[in-house]
Design a protein around this motif. Structure first.
Motif, mmCIF file in Angstrom:
data_model
loop_
_atom_site.group_PDB
_atom_site.id
_atom_site.type_symbol
_atom_site.label_atom_id
_atom_site.label_comp_id
_atom_site.label_asym_id
_atom_site.label_seq_id
_atom_site.Cartn_x
_atom_site.Cartn_y
_atom_site.Cartn_z
ATOM 1 N N VAL A 141 1.143 -1.151 0.546
ATOM 2 C CA VAL A 141 -0.014 0.165 0.197
ATOM 3 C C VAL A 141 1.090 1.440 -0.209
ATOM 4 O O VAL A 141 0.780 2.504 -0.269
ATOM 5 N N SER A 142 1.926 1.367 0.510
ATOM 6 C CA SER A 142 3.163 2.275 0.498
ATOM 7 C C SER A 142 4.111 2.415 -0.609
ATOM 8 O O SER A 142 4.639 3.668 -0.583
ATOM 9 N N SER A 143 4.347 1.549 -1.843
ATOM 10 C CA SER A 143 5.010 1.827 -2.237
ATOM 11 C C SER A 143 4.205 2.433 -3.242
ATOM 12 O O SER A 143 5.209 3.436 -3.841
ATOM 13 N N ILE A 144 3.627 3.176 -3.894
ATOM 14 C CA ILE A 144 3.235 4.122 -5.150
ATOM 15 C C ILE A 144 3.617 5.953 -3.799
ATOM 16 O O ILE A 144 4.378 6.316 -4.804
ATOM 17 N N PRO A 145 2.840 5.464 -2.798
ATOM 18 C CA PRO A 145 3.463 7.390 -2.302
ATOM 19 C C PRO A 145 4.802 6.839 -2.331
ATOM 20 O O PRO A 145 5.310 8.511 -2.649
ATOM 21 N N TYR A 146 5.390 6.232 -1.939
ATOM 22 C CA TYR A 146 7.109 5.983 -1.894
ATOM 23 C C TYR A 146 7.788 6.495 -3.306
ATOM 24 O O TYR A 146 8.962 6.999 -3.191
ATOM 25 N N ALA A 147 6.999 5.702 -4.305
ATOM 26 C CA ALA A 147 7.516 6.251 -5.653
ATOM 27 C C ALA A 147 7.166 7.824 -6.001
ATOM 28 O O ALA A 147 8.332 8.133 -6.476
#
Length: 222
Positions: free
Chosen positions: A40-46
């Protein structure tokens, strides 16, 4: 007091808050694993790495987009309370900070074996948290809201759609990170394991619960 057509009982509120907290405990374990962020955090971190958008703002943008997708899918069945999903992320952020602090005594994984153990704990706690808080039918996080919307529209089980959506989110993060940065970003083997196993683990928790209690929990109720 009624909420979503049901009495807002102490049990519903407890399951909702307890479930959200378990998910953040899983996120904290994923951080400890050093094998990549939770799906769930992968796109915001990208977004954070590519455009240098503050992670809190990137998370807000991501969740807002998901609510928009949910609105598009459900059309007239979309309820006004679902707009509040964006702001539930604030509570989620607070719980995540608390969970990370509580696990401060656990060192960061310094081997692949330790990292994989942390990853499996993350998968279990996130799946268990979903099983508790989603059926409470209060206000889901936007990721679960979209999962429910897709499950309703396609008439597929929540757990199956969860796997597909997590894989989709992680794949998008990989494409963005590799396309703009030439690297994997926050995506690691732990992120991929989470994407493949969280939904499946929810399914088995659901089955075990049904066999032990004889009760069916509706994970698509919203």
């Amino acid at each position: 007091m009624q909420f979503s057509g049901e009495k807002l009982t102490l049990k519903r509120v407890f399951n909702y808050i307890f479930g959200l907290y378990l998910i953040t405990l899983g996120v904290a374990f994923s951080i400890k694993s050093c094998l990549g962020s939770a799906p769930v955090s992968s796109i915001p971190y990208a977004i954070n790495l590519i455009w240098l958008v503050e992670i809190g703002v990137a998370t807000f943008i991501f969740h807002t987009m998901l609510v928009g997708i949910e609105w598009f899918l459900l059309k007239n069945d979309f309820k006004k309370k679902h707009f509040l999903q964006v702001f539930v992320g604030v509570l989620f952020g607070v719980f995540t900070s608390i969970s990370v602090s509580l696990l401060g005594f656990i060192p960061m994984a310094n081997s692949v074996a330790a990292g994989l153990l942390m990853t499996m704990l993350a998968v279990f706690f996130i799946a268990l948290g979903l099983f508790f808080y989603v059926p409470a039918n209060i206000i889901p996080l936007s990721v679960e809201g979209v999962t429910q919307a897709i499950a309703i529209v396609t008439d597929k089980p929540f757990s199956t759609v969860k796997v597909y959506l997590d894989v989709c989110i992680v794949s998008t993060a990989l494409i963005l990170s590799w396309g703009f940065l030439g690297q994997l970003g926050s995506v690691g083997i732990g992120t991929i394991i989470g994407a493949l196993l969280i939904g499946t683990t929810v399914k088995y928790i659901h089955k075990i619960h049904g066999r032990l209690t004889g009760n069916h929990v509706d994970l698509k109720k919203m």
